[in-house]
Scaffold this motif. Structure first.
Motif, PDB file in Angstrom:
ATOM      1  N   GLY B  26       9.210 -22.503  13.983  1.00 57.04           N
ATOM      2  CA  GLY B  26       7.940 -21.803  13.762  1.00 57.04           C
ATOM      3  C   GLY B  26       6.774 -22.772  13.847  1.00 57.04           C
ATOM      4  N   GLY B  27       6.628 -23.431  15.007  1.00 55.94           N
ATOM      5  CA  GLY B  27       5.472 -24.291  15.202  1.00 55.94           C
ATOM      6  C   GLY B  27       5.792 -25.736  15.506  1.00 55.94           C
ATOM      7  N   ALA B  28       7.051 -26.168  15.306  1.00 57.93           N
ATOM      8  CA  ALA B  28       7.388 -27.573  15.604  1.00 57.93           C
ATOM      9  C   ALA B  28       8.299 -27.628  16.826  1.00 57.93           C
ATOM     10  N   THR B  29       9.569 -27.245  16.679  1.00 59.19           N
ATOM     11  CA  THR B  29      10.478 -27.274  17.831  1.00 59.19           C
ATOM     12  C   THR B  29      10.465 -25.955  18.603  1.00 59.19           C
ATOM     13  N   GLY B  30       9.713 -24.983  18.131  1.00 54.86           N
ATOM     14  CA  GLY B  30       9.607 -23.702  18.831  1.00 54.86           C
ATOM     15  C   GLY B  30       8.188 -23.181  18.705  1.00 54.86           C
ATOM     16  N   PRO B  31       7.813 -22.202  19.530  1.00 58.94           N
ATOM     17  CA  PRO B  31       6.419 -21.752  19.600  1.00 58.94           C
ATOM     18  C   PRO B  31       6.099 -20.565  18.690  1.00 58.94           C
ATOM     19  N   HIS B  32       6.964 -20.247  17.713  1.00 58.90           N
ATOM     20  CA  HIS B  32       6.862 -18.992  16.971  1.00 58.90           C
ATOM     21  C   HIS B  32       5.931 -19.167  15.777  1.00 58.90           C
ATOM     22  N   ARG B  33       4.631 -19.143  16.047  1.00 57.70           N
ATOM     23  CA  ARG B  33       3.634 -19.515  15.041  1.00 57.70           C
ATOM     24  C   ARG B  33       2.983 -18.315  14.368  1.00 57.70           C
ATOM     25  N   ASP B  34       3.480 -17.095  14.618  1.00 54.49           N
ATOM     26  CA  ASP B  34       2.744 -15.905  14.186  1.00 54.49           C
ATOM     27  C   ASP B  34       3.323 -15.250  12.938  1.00 54.49           C
ATOM     28  N   GLY B  35       3.819 -16.082  12.036  1.00 51.77           N
ATOM     29  CA  GLY B  35       4.330 -15.558  10.786  1.00 51.77           C
ATOM     30  C   GLY B  35       5.834 -15.671  10.713  1.00 51.77           C
ATOM     31  N   TRP B  36       6.326 -15.564   9.505  1.00 54.62           N
ATOM     32  CA  TRP B  36       7.767 -15.676   9.280  1.00 54.62           C
ATOM     33  C   TRP B  36       8.077 -14.974   7.955  1.00 54.62           C
ATOM     34  N   GLY B  37       9.358 -14.669   7.776  1.00 53.90           N
ATOM     35  CA  GLY B  37       9.780 -14.046   6.524  1.00 53.90           C
ATOM     36  C   GLY B  37      11.259 -14.229   6.318  1.00 53.90           C
ATOM     37  N   VAL B  38      11.670 -14.079   5.066  1.00 50.52           N
ATOM     38  CA  VAL B  38      13.100 -14.148   4.754  1.00 50.52           C
ATOM     39  C   VAL B  38      13.396 -13.172   3.622  1.00 50.52           C
ATOM     40  N   ALA B  39      14.524 -12.502   3.724  1.00 49.05           N
ATOM     41  CA  ALA B  39      14.956 -11.572   2.684  1.00 49.05           C
ATOM     42  C   ALA B  39      16.289 -12.036   2.130  1.00 49.05           C
ATOM     43  N   PHE B  40      16.404 -11.988   0.820  1.00 47.67           N
ATOM     44  CA  PHE B  40      17.638 -12.363   0.132  1.00 47.67           C
ATOM     45  C   PHE B  40      18.165 -11.162  -0.638  1.00 47.67           C
ATOM     46  N   TYR B  41      19.435 -10.885  -0.488  1.00 45.49           N
ATOM     47  CA  TYR B  41      20.100  -9.943  -1.387  1.00 45.49           C
ATOM     48  C   TYR B  41      20.790 -10.740  -2.492  1.00 45.49           C
ATOM     49  N   GLU B  42      20.540 -10.321  -3.716  1.00 47.45           N
ATOM     50  CA  GLU B  42      21.260 -10.893  -4.852  1.00 47.45           C
ATOM     51  C   GLU B  42      21.938  -9.703  -5.515  1.00 47.45           C
ATOM     52  N   ASN B  43      23.221  -9.509  -5.231  1.00 47.59           N
ATOM     53  CA  ASN B  43      23.927  -8.247  -5.493  1.00 47.59           C
ATOM     54  C   ASN B  43      23.122  -7.133  -4.832  1.00 47.59           C
ATOM     55  N   GLU B  44      22.856  -6.042  -5.557  1.00 48.08           N
ATOM     56  CA  GLU B  44      22.077  -4.989  -4.897  1.00 48.08           C
ATOM     57  C   GLU B  44      20.569  -5.289  -4.944  1.00 48.08           C
ATOM     58  N   GLY B  45      20.188  -6.310  -5.708  1.00 50.83           N
ATOM     59  CA  GLY B  45      18.780  -6.703  -5.779  1.00 50.83           C
ATOM     60  C   GLY B  45      18.320  -7.324  -4.465  1.00 50.83           C
ATOM     61  N   TYR B  46      17.028  -7.278  -4.236  1.00 49.73           N
ATOM     62  CA  TYR B  46      16.479  -7.657  -2.932  1.00 49.73           C
ATOM     63  C   TYR B  46      15.125  -8.296  -3.148  1.00 49.73           C
ATOM     64  N   ARG B  47      14.883  -9.415  -2.491  1.00 48.81           N
ATOM     65  CA  ARG B  47      13.508  -9.926  -2.480  1.00 48.81           C
ATOM     66  C   ARG B  47      13.211 -10.575  -1.137  1.00 48.81           C
ATOM     67  N   GLU B  48      11.955 -10.462  -0.791  1.00 51.14           N
ATOM     68  CA  GLU B  48      11.459 -11.011   0.469  1.00 51.14           C
ATOM     69  C   GLU B  48      10.392 -12.049   0.173  1.00 51.14           C
ATOM     70  N   PHE B  49      10.317 -13.039   1.034  1.00 47.46           N
ATOM     71  CA  PHE B  49       9.176 -13.942   1.053  1.00 47.46           C
ATOM     72  C   PHE B  49       8.637 -13.879   2.479  1.00 47.46           C
ATOM     73  N   ARG B  50       7.371 -13.512   2.606  1.00 47.63           N
ATOM     74  CA  ARG B  50       6.784 -13.381   3.949  1.00 47.63           C
ATOM     75  C   ARG B  50       5.435 -14.062   3.972  1.00 47.63           C
ATOM     76  N   ASP B  51       5.103 -14.636   5.116  1.00 49.15           N
ATOM     77  CA  ASP B  51       3.827 -15.321   5.253  1.00 49.15           C
ATOM     78  C   ASP B  51       3.350 -15.136   6.692  1.00 49.15           C
ATOM     79  N   PRO B  52       2.117 -14.666   6.879  1.00 44.98           N
ATOM     80  CA  PRO B  52       1.645 -14.450   8.257  1.00 44.98           C
ATOM     81  C   PRO B  52       1.148 -15.735   8.911  1.00 44.98           C
ATOM     82  N   HIS B  53       1.581 -16.897   8.399  1.00 43.93           N
ATOM     83  CA  HIS B  53       1.170 -18.189   8.951  1.00 43.93           C
ATOM     84  C   HIS B  53       2.397 -18.898   9.538  1.00 43.93           C
TER      85      HIS B  53
END
Lengths: 268, 268
Positions: B26-53
């Motif tokens: 996302g900006g160093a070894t690749g050109p994907h500079r338009d945001g990123w995100g990740v989602a984690f499941y913890e059992n049935e629980g769910y959380r995302e971290f997203r950033d448009p940078h």
């Protein structure tokens, strides 16, 4: 019980100062050690940061204080569990999509008989809290009555207020709720708010030794309202909401206040 | 185009090593500079971290590398925008609730004619991407055919596979998708996976000078599958998926593989 923090502003605003005090209540100045979360609206975009650990020890909470996210609507919650175990799926805020908008919900209180009294339809809870069940019911009621956004916003406000009144009849129900455009605050027992505008002055946090002079980081046009279960600052006058009162904020301003029909009260 | 990263594991597993390489794209070894995100499941629980940078500059991405979250299913995405401007509501992963489960979706590719070909019903997009529109259509199709979870999981797999085939007919559609129990991966043009199990050995990242010896941080019972648009390591053999292939993971293992009816191919 839990604690709530909310913000509505007319320009993207960083809530780091208020959060610095608020998050200390999650294990330092308050007993709310069972997880915390915060939701930011950035225009119609929405992101949450949630952690099922005490905010005072949470690396995600530290990020929130170090990385100021500018937002026009913020809803945050620190949890002291009553219904539902301590895990991620029981950590507020909760969110669902309706009308192509992200709706966000955080609740302070406790409800009884909710499974019988609040039939679910479109939205189902993932976790086991009374809070998420009530959210699914509330949003399902809105969707059932308004499959599309109503043209008259006061009809929607009335539906939300009446639904909150029903929820209050099941126990304690203090609420922060947003559709990305408005911030709805409903008081069952405890909720306070303050609107800051020019001329801005200094504010002194109750929960930690921190003072900020808002005049140094605002423009004369900025309007920012902050809500909290209990006032966060010691040198300002917060408005203490009445049981049954709902206040609707938009762009930092109070645009509507509704009071309980069953126990009318007048603001003094 | 974008890049995808996924993980399925039989024990809560930290994906920091793989993310360290992936997020450099996302900006160093690749050109994907338009945001990123990740989602984690913890059992049935769910959380995302997203950033448009760009992930390479994102404080939230740095947190992900410093604060290992242990999860059994992870979906991550770095964006190089084609349809839809760069903002938070267009940042993957996307999520919605169905059957009281959090569903998560991230897409690499581009679709044409999606507004005409993919009628929406229950779920509506918040942002303006082809990706979120396709997600709303896909989950709506599942909900329409299965208002409740089907008893036969192969019927659901068939529906998802056929829906992906339709989406592939509109352009490029590489997918990671989860209902909190399974991880579905569908390849339109580019997707690879690897399953690591005992005896674990060292792995060397392609995108940064980082080597990890998995035998030092695993038990003999651990099984972990990792998926990525392109292999992340240089000293392991990744399985390169075929166009039209869908693989379903559960607890780190491949439990089902389905191939395209229209362009059948045999794994060699």
């Amino acid at each position: 019980m839990c604690e709530l923090l909310g913000m509505s502003a007319n320009v993207p605003t960083d809530i780091t100062f208020s959060m610095a005090g608020f998050l200390r209540r999650g294990g330092a100045t308050g007993p709310h050690r069972d997880g915390w979360g915060v939701a930011f609206y950035e225009n119609e975009g929405y992101r949450e940061f949630r952690d099922p650990h005490p905010s005072i020890e949470s690396p995600v909470a530290r990020l929130m204080l170090d990385y100021p996210i500018k937002s026009r609507i913020v809803i945050s919650h620190i949890r002291q569990a009553n219904v539902g175990e301590v895990n991620l799926s029981n950590t507020h805020p909760f969110s669902r999509e309706l009308w192509g908008r992200n709706w966000c919900y955080a609740h302070n209180g406790q409800l009884t008989g909710f499974r019988q009294e609040l039939p679910l339809s479109f939205y189902l809870p993932v976790g086991t809290t009374d809070s998420e069940w009530a959210f699914c019911w509330l949003l399902g009621e809105i969707r059932r009555q308004y499959p599309e956004p109503p043209e008259d916003p006061s009809a929607l406000q009335e539906l939300i207020h009446q639904s909150c009144e029903k929820l209050r009849s099941l126990g304690v129900f203090n609420l922060l709720f947003s559709d990305s455009q408005h911030l709805y605050a409903y008081c069952s027992t405890k909720l306070a708010h303050i609107t800051r505008r020019a001329p801005f002055g200094p504010a002194l946090l109750k929960d930690t030794e921190l003072e900020v002079d808002f005049s140094a980081c605002t423009t004369p046009r900025d309007v920012v309202s902050v809500l909290a279960t209990e006032p966060l600052t010691t040198n300002e006058t917060w408005h203490i909401m009445q049981p049954g009162e709902m206040v609707v904020f938009k762009d930092g301003e109070v645009i509507t206040e509704r009071f309980s029909h069953s126990s009318p009260s007048i603001r003094v």
